[in-house]
Scaffold this motif. Structure first.
Motif: not given
Length: 695
Positions: A469-476
């Motif tokens: 999905s061409d997505q980077v999610d950063v940890g919170n």
């Protein structure tokens, strides 16, 4: 539109069921329970459905839906589901209740009791109903198996098997189980990217090939220890190997090949779990239960590589590696005190330790070799220590009215290491209360209110990359569990014991709603899982079971489920009110079955539909559409060796899923649309043949 098509049928069944219900062996009120607090369905009630296992019988229990428990809530109490075997819950959440029932031959079932309201001798744990499967004494050695072959749209055969054998050992019994699965589905993908004005930018066509292997051995023991104690032990492991390959061409606005994409991903994982439950009868109405749970898992992914071969301009590659290791240890001890025939008290405590080790590495190669791309929170460990004290009570005021209530107090400490390291503590008071009024054997009203705290998704604390999905999610590291207050009112009407309709109205007030927030670094703005504030949700659910004899269809039933959601929250990006992410407005399920006992045959179909659902990110909006729903059909027979042989087809309708995406130039709050994209996923129908039996 879907509701407009289904509501008339639902109302028709509701109105006509009492007048036209099929003749069937009626359940009887269990001994000692007045006015139908417990309905006992003898084994003969299920004969017309030609059951082979206890799972078949539970599936045909009027007005009941099996639940494995709410593993999204914290603590062991909510994770054991709404099933009892001889008055006791199966020992843990590591083994699905469907698997437990599949291992019990129908011939071993004496009756199934439907517990319709809180009673002192049963721990309802917030459920409005429980099913209690009563087995014959001295069952002896028994075995069960189910093997399914499935042909998917890529002409490959998938194979899945569940098998078990149970035999007496001393005064107890031991069960050995082995489940395995191997499949390799494929689907076609089409991505169309346009300008906001509708001008074509590119068209992408890919083929998605997958290989999946899973094996799950298990061993269980149940039996007495002395005269006053019962021990149940479950141990199981799961090993998974998964490979995915995506390839295809990217075409320019003139429909000419511009690039070739190739993506390969390999993943290996394992999980092991051990649980024990020790029950002791202390006499004088006092008993205790001690439950211990231990789980460990590890996932090793990669390298996952995506290569884009730009025609005439070289190759660009991205590579991802990650590894996750999770652990959970929990201990729960409770006392059950039956004060009188009308009153009981349960109290105790629970302690748990959970941890996640996550490591992620992202690399990019534009022609000079792979170069690491730094990501926040890419290497971290998260730990949670949690303790809870609880007390629950049941009070049967009279034959028609009963109360159930409880109170839990939870303390937890969450700590995280690495650059985002910190420690936080939380305390929660979780009350619960419900009242059930049963003015007659056929009618029941229930009202309940409860405060819930959701289980932590430790993956939200660590960064992740999804190349598909061409997505980077950063940890919170500031993520916290969402909580809610839930108010629910339920009305149930039964007709001649083999037809029922249930209407449920619900309202949820949620705090710290899970969704996506913006994480801003000096060089980038990332999406991150996070809490976006408070929101509300309204729910209306209509659930029914109706025999269709009044339509001239003997031994036929139609189960239906229609649910409507209305949710709202203030969008943290735009400040405007919107629905919750991934919440569909409508969900519809139908399950039809007709049995011909004299021919030892049956046929049926089931249909499932979900309306559109949307996702809101900082610079992206996604809407998912499933226009046709899922229709499955089958025909089966029990005439060969007492086995159930079923031939059927799944996903018989148009199974193309569509995703509409809007990419914004900057934040969604600015409203500047950069790209529009439509994504189509063609899954195709499946044909299957399954054989199952229990002996």
């Amino acid at each position: 539109m879907m509701f407009a098509r289904t509501t008339p049928l639902a109302l028709l069944l509701t109105v006509t069921a009492p007048a036209f219900a099929d003749d069937a062996p009626e359940p009887v009120v269990a001994e000692g329970e007045a006015d139908g607090a417990i309905l006992a369905y003898p084994a003969s009630f299920f004969t017309e459905f030609s059951p082979v296992t206890a799972r078949d019988m539970i599936n045909r229990l009027p007005g009941f839906s099996l639940s494995d428990g709410d593993t999204g809530r914290r603590g062991l109490a909510d994770a054991f589901g709404n099933l009892l075997i001889n008055g006791q819950r199966p020992s843990d959440k590591t083994l699905g209740l469907g698997t437990v029932l599949q291992r019990i031959p129908a011939s071993q079932v004496v009756r199934i009791e439907l517990i319709r309201e809180p009673l002192p001798e049963y721990e309802m744990r917030g459920y409005s109903q429980l099913a209690n499967v009563i087995l014959a004494d001295g069952s002896g050695t028994r075995a069960s198996f189910q093997h399914t072959l499935t042909r998917n749209n890529s002409s490959r055969l998938a194979s899945a098997m569940e098998s078990s054998i149970t035999r007496p050992v001393g005064s107890g019994e031991i069960t050995l189980g082995l489940n395995w699965e191997a499949w390799g589905p494929a689907n076609d993908r089409t991505f169309i990217t346009e300008t906001p004005d509708g001008d074509l930018i590119s068209r992408e066509r890919y083929n998605d090939q997958r290989r999946y292997r899973e094996i799950e051995p298990s061993i269980s023991f149940a039996g007495p220890i002395g005269d006053a104690m019962q021990l149940r032990v479950n141990a199981n492991a799961e090993f998974v190997a998964w490979r995915r390959s995506i390839s295809g061409f990217i075409y320019d606005d003139a429909n000419q090949p511009a690039a070739y994409l190739d993506q390969v991903n390999d993943e290996r994982s394992w999980e092991a779990a051990l649980s024990t439950t020790l029950e002791r009868d202390w006499g004088e109405g006092l008993a205790s239960t001690t439950t211990f749970l231990l789980t460990r898992s590890d996932t090793d992914n990669g390298p996952e590589t995506e290569s884009v071969h730009t025609l005439g301009a070289g190759i660009e590659r991205v590579q991802v590696l990650y590894q996750n290791a999770e652990e959970e240890t929990a201990l729960r001890h409770s006392f059950d005190w039956t004060i009188s025939d009308a009153h009981s008290l349960t109290f105790g405590a629970e302690a748990a330790f959970n941890a996640l080790d996550a490591s992620l590495a992202l690399f990019e190669d534009t022609g000079g070799g792979f170069v690491p791309i730094p990501l926040p929170v890419s290497d971290t460990r998260v730990e949670e220590v949690r303790g809870e004290a609880f007390a629950d009570t049941v009070w049967v005021i009279n034959d028609a009215f009963s109360l159930e209530g409880g109170l839990r107090y939870e303390y937890s400490e969450i700590s995280q290491t690495g650059p985002a390291g910190q420690a936080r503590t939380f305390t929660y008071l979780k009350p619960r209360a419900s009242a059930t009024w049963r003015p007659g054997e056929q009618r029941r009203f229930r009202v309940g209110i409860e405060r819930n705290v959701d289980q932590l998704d430790f993956g939200n604390f660590a960064s992740s990359v999804d190349l598909n999905s061409d997505q980077v999610d950063v940890g919170n590291p500031d993520y916290r569990p969402q909580t809610d207050w839930t108010l629910e009112a339920e009305f149930e009407q039964r007709f001649n014991e083999d037809a029922s309709v249930t209407l449920t109205l619900g309202r949820v007030w949620r705090q710290d709603l899970d969704d996506y927030i913006a994480i801003i670094t000096p060089t980038e703005v990332f999406d991150a899982p996070g809490n976006i504030g408070d929101g509300g949700l309204n729910r209306i659910t209509l659930d029914w079971t109706s025999p269709l004899g009044w339509l001239g269809l003997r031994n036929a039933t139609l189960d239906g489920f229609v649910e409507w959601f209305d949710s709202n929250v203030d969008d943290p990006v735009t400040g405007e009110e919107r629905s919750w992410s991934w919440i569909s407005e409508w969900e519809v399920r139908f399950d039809f079955r007709q049995t011909f006992p004299e021919r030892q045959m049956a046929w049926g179909w089931d249909y499932f539909y979900l309306s559109d659902a949307s996702s809101y990110r900082v610079s992206r909006f996604t809407n998912i559409q499933r226009p046709a729903g899922d229709l499955d059909v089958y025909v089966e027979t029990t005439r060969w060796l007492g086995l159930t042989t079923r031939l059927g087809a799944n996903f018989t309708l148009d199974t193309t899923e569509r995703q509409d995406l809007i990419f914004y130039d900057g934040s969604r709050a600015d409203g500047i649309e950069r790209l529009h994209q439509q994504r189509y996923f063609d899954h195709g129908p499946q044909v299957f043949l399954s054989v199952r039996g229990a002996f």
